[in-house]
Scaffold this motif. Structure first.
Motif, PDB file in Angstrom:
ATOM      1  N   TRP B  30       0.821  -1.210   0.000  1.00 57.82           N
ATOM      2  CA  TRP B  30       0.000   0.000   0.000  1.00 57.82           C
ATOM      3  C   TRP B  30       0.854   1.259   0.000  1.00 57.82           C
ATOM      4  O   TRP B  30       1.866   1.326   0.679  1.00 57.82           O
ATOM      5  CB  TRP B  30      -0.941   0.024   1.203  1.00 57.82           C
ATOM      6  CG  TRP B  30      -1.893  -1.123   1.265  1.00 57.82           C
ATOM      7  CD1 TRP B  30      -2.032  -2.010   2.278  1.00 57.82           C
ATOM      8  CD2 TRP B  30      -2.844  -1.499   0.269  1.00 57.82           C
ATOM      9  NE1 TRP B  30      -3.008  -2.932   1.987  1.00 57.82           N
ATOM     10  CE2 TRP B  30      -3.525  -2.639   0.758  1.00 57.82           C
ATOM     11  CE3 TRP B  30      -3.200  -1.016  -0.988  1.00 57.82           C
ATOM     12  CZ2 TRP B  30      -4.533  -3.296   0.045  1.00 57.82           C
ATOM     13  CZ3 TRP B  30      -4.200  -1.663  -1.709  1.00 57.82           C
ATOM     14  CH2 TRP B  30      -4.854  -2.778  -1.201  1.00 57.82           C
ATOM     15  N   ILE B 173      -8.461  -0.329   5.927  1.00 61.24           N
ATOM     16  CA  ILE B 173      -7.881  -1.202   4.896  1.00 61.24           C
ATOM     17  C   ILE B 173      -8.307  -2.648   5.134  1.00 61.24           C
ATOM     18  O   ILE B 173      -8.717  -3.352   4.217  1.00 61.24           O
ATOM     19  CB  ILE B 173      -6.338  -1.100   4.904  1.00 61.24           C
ATOM     20  CG1 ILE B 173      -5.882   0.322   4.559  1.00 61.24           C
ATOM     21  CG2 ILE B 173      -5.734  -2.094   3.927  1.00 61.24           C
ATOM     22  CD1 ILE B 173      -4.376   0.496   4.575  1.00 61.24           C
ATOM     23  N   ASP B 194      -2.161   0.136  -4.608  1.00 63.33           N
ATOM     24  CA  ASP B 194      -1.107  -0.879  -4.537  1.00 63.33           C
ATOM     25  C   ASP B 194       0.059  -0.453  -5.426  1.00 63.33           C
ATOM     26  O   ASP B 194      -0.061  -0.418  -6.650  1.00 63.33           O
ATOM     27  CB  ASP B 194      -1.698  -2.221  -4.993  1.00 63.33           C
ATOM     28  CG  ASP B 194      -0.684  -3.351  -4.890  1.00 63.33           C
ATOM     29  OD1 ASP B 194       0.480  -3.083  -4.516  1.00 63.33           O
ATOM     30  OD2 ASP B 194      -1.071  -4.499  -5.178  1.00 63.33           O
TER      31      ASP B 194
END
Lengths: 427, 235
Positions: B30, B173, B194
């Motif tokens: 991330w 998340i 990503d």
């Protein structure tokens, strides 16, 4: 051989003094105990309300406690240097003060460790350091070397005083005998320990330096010279403290040595101060000369900004004046001059550490407005900080005083219990 | 290692409605993009961060720096006054100095790259604050000051005497939601995604707009990328 025999041999005046402690000693203990208790109360207050009772904030997050931790790590250098250098390099002149020196090292390193306790936000979780150690952290290395160094100093202190303690039948001798053969064995052990102790002493100061010197966050600290600089400043303050304590104990008739030793140690201190001054010059010039962004702000603060007077003090009072006092043979043959030079050097090293830590922290990284959130809520005014001149709060001083008083108590008791002179019986 | 920060409850529907992460790979890394061309320095992300994470008064995990002399003032660039902002929070470094120095491993890097804080393990030594080159960590110096007498956050409040910082809304998340500073930005200046997925919007933006990172020369490998303004914004 028995304790009784030693007692009957002592002159009547000594026995009389032993039976009732002198008023000055009682007053000294009372004073230390009072300061210690006040410090404990202050620590309790800090535990109750958090570190907000200190003057620290999110800009200067390390202050007086860490300064004193570093300072006492440095002060502890004197002992093992005198002990192991005397042994490895055969400097026999140190002999009359070697027991005092190793005792000083033991107490100083213990105090250094104690100063970490009030610094951490959750003192009750200190056991996490041993339960969850992260081996990449220089702080864990430091805790390991502090533990090793403390153990070495304590073993040294015991080895040096053991035979006299055994002769007097003291329980601290742990049942060992004062025979010739055991004394020879002590000597062998001390000789071997010196090979461990001197590297341990160098590592102790280097690792303490690496806590700062390995950090890429601050160019002011990120320097390979940090470790040598910490070793040299430790040598200065450590030796200066041993000289001062030796002079005090000589006046109290607990130690015996001639003024020649004072002049000799004073000369050695002068050499240490010169090395320290050389390292400070190298470090400051290297940081200041390029005027690079990485270092320019802390250098500006040190050379023209809020820390100018501290830096000037470090150079003039901490290095220049004591060096001039000790460099001339005629001057350093005066005990008073050496004592004064030692005091200047010790205070100078404290200010030197202040200039490294506080100056290095006194401004936010990513130096853009509005700055760092200080951590306190301030209605109407801003809680953001762009520059912070840290002055310790009263609570911080009281806690520091408490730890110092505790050290004074331990040291005084140790000087009463342990024979500091060869052939002395413990009091 | 289990995540010490878990949602107090499942997120309320109002919050859930924003910013699904959508399809994701098995091993995401991330990261975030901050577009300085879009940012107008409104502090919305900083304020929602405080409410989302129950951050007491006087403390900020996310703040908006101005590139001028003072708050919201322009800087002189090539003879012209220009007004730009630099939103700053934890950079979630892959080579994080704070993770290296923490003596008890209370701050650590998760497999998905989020730099975490375990406030039950933290001893409050503040070495991580010393080590962080971005100055984004804050300490709980005393009892928290809060504008309300109830907790506002979606996460557990941190105890006094420990360090805290942006956790990239790790609780969201986990629940498949993007961080709150991202969905709440009125200008859409923040993009979450990503970094290891070359087709993701974040990876494309970094490539096309030549995203840079703060203090790249220090080698900390942060995962927050900044897109510098193409249009200058003269006054």
């Amino acid at each position: 051989m028995s304790a009784g025999a030693t007692h009957s041999a002592a002159p009547p005046a000594v026995r009389a003094r032993r039976s009732r402690p002198p008023a000055a000693l009682v007053a000294w203990f009372g004073l230390l105990l009072l300061i210690f208790i006040v410090g404990l109360v202050a620590w309790g207050y800090q535990m109750r309300y958090g570190l907000s009772v200190t003057a620290l904030d999110n800009v200067v997050m390390w202050g007086q406690y860490i300064l004193f931790f570093m300072f006492f790590v440095g002060l502890s250098a004197g002992g093992l240097i005198v002990a192991s250098a005397g042994r490895l390099f055969g400097v026999a002149r140190f002999r009359p003060i070697v027991r005092l020196a190793v005792l000083e090292a033991t107490v100083a390193i213990m105090l250094a460790a104690l100063f970490l306790l009030p610094d951490i936000g959750r003192s009750e979780r200190v056991w996490h350091l041993f339960r969850y150690p992260n081996l990449t952290s220089p702080m864990i290395w430091d805790i390991a070397i502090v533990t090793i160094y403390f153990s070495l100093s304590a073993v040294y202190t015991w080895l040096y005083t053991r035979a006299d303690l055994a002769r007097a039948g003291s329980p601290i001798a742990l049942g060992t005998s004062p025979s010739e053969r055991s004394a020879a064995r002590d000597d062998r052990i001390k000789g071997r320990l010196a090979w461990v102790a001197l590297p341990a002493a160098v590592l102790l100061h280097s690792i303490t330096a690496w806590i700062f010197g390995l950090q890429i966050s601050r160019g002011f600290w990120y320097s390979a010279l940090m470790a040598p600089l910490f070793v040299s400043s430790a040598l200065v303050s450590g030796l200066a403290l041993v000289i001062l304590l030796a002079l005090v104990l000589r006046r109290l008739r607990r130690l015996e040595f001639d003024d020649g030793l004072v002049a000799y140690l004073g000369g050695l201190l002068g050499v240490f101060i010169a090395v320290e001054a050389f390292f400070v010059l190298c470090e400051t010039l290297t940081a200041a000369y390029p005027g690079a962004a990485f270092e320019s702000e802390p250098m500006r603060r040190l050379l023209t900004g809020p820390y100018l007077w501290f830096f000037a003090f470090e150079i003039v009072v901490g290095l220049l004046i004591p060096f001039l006092m000790l460099a001339r043979r005629r001057l350093r043959e005066s005990v008073g001059v050496v004592a004064l030079a030692c005091s200047f050097a010790i205070v100078g090293i404290y200010v030197h550490r202040l200039n490294i830590v506080l100056n290095g922290l006194s401004y936010p990284l990513m130096d853009l407005p509005p700055g760092v959130a200080g951590g306190d809520y301030a209605p109407i005014s801003s809680s953001f900080v762009t520059s912070y001149f840290y002055v310790p709060s009263l609570v911080e001083w009281l806690i520091v005083g408490g730890v110092l008083a505790f050290g004074g108590l331990v040291f005084t008791i140790a000087t009463l219990v342990l024979p500091l002179r060869e052939g002395d019986a413990p009091h | 290692m289990p995540d010490p920060v878990s949602p107090v409850d499942a997120l309320p529907p109002a919050s859930r409605a924003y910013g699904e992460i959508g399809a994701r790979s098995d091993a995401p890394r991330w990261g975030m993009v901050v577009d300085q061309e879009r940012c107008v320095g409104c502090w919305s992300c900083a304020v929602i961060c405080k409410s989302e994470n129950d951050i007491p008064l006087g403390m900020w995990w996310n703040r908006i720096l101005s590139e001028g002399e003072a708050l919201d003032t322009p800087a002189r660039v090539a003879g012209r006054e220009e007004l730009h902002w630099l939103p700053l929070a934890c950079q979630h470094c892959d080579n994080a100095p704070c993770v290296k120095v923490c003596p008890v491993g209370a701050t650590y890097r998760r497999a998905d790259g989020v730099v975490m804080m375990d406030n039950e393990r933290c001893i409050g030594c503040r070495y991580c604050m010393i080590a962080c080159p971005y100055g984004v960590r804050v300490f709980n110096w005393g009892a928290p000051d809060r504008p309300t007498d109830f907790d506002t956050g979606m996460v557990v409040a941190r105890p006094v005497g420990t360090v805290e910082k942006c956790l990239l809304c790790v609780h969201r998340i986990t629940d498949g939601q993007i961080p709150s500073c991202v969905w709440s930005c009125p200008e859409g200046a923040r993009v979450f995604g990503d970094l290891d997925d070359p087709t993701s919007r974040i990876a494309t933006l970094i490539r096309d707009r030549e995203g840079t990172r703060l203090l790249e020369d220090r080698g900390t490998e942060p995962k927050v990328y900044y897109l510098s303004p193409r249009r200058r914004r003269p006054l």
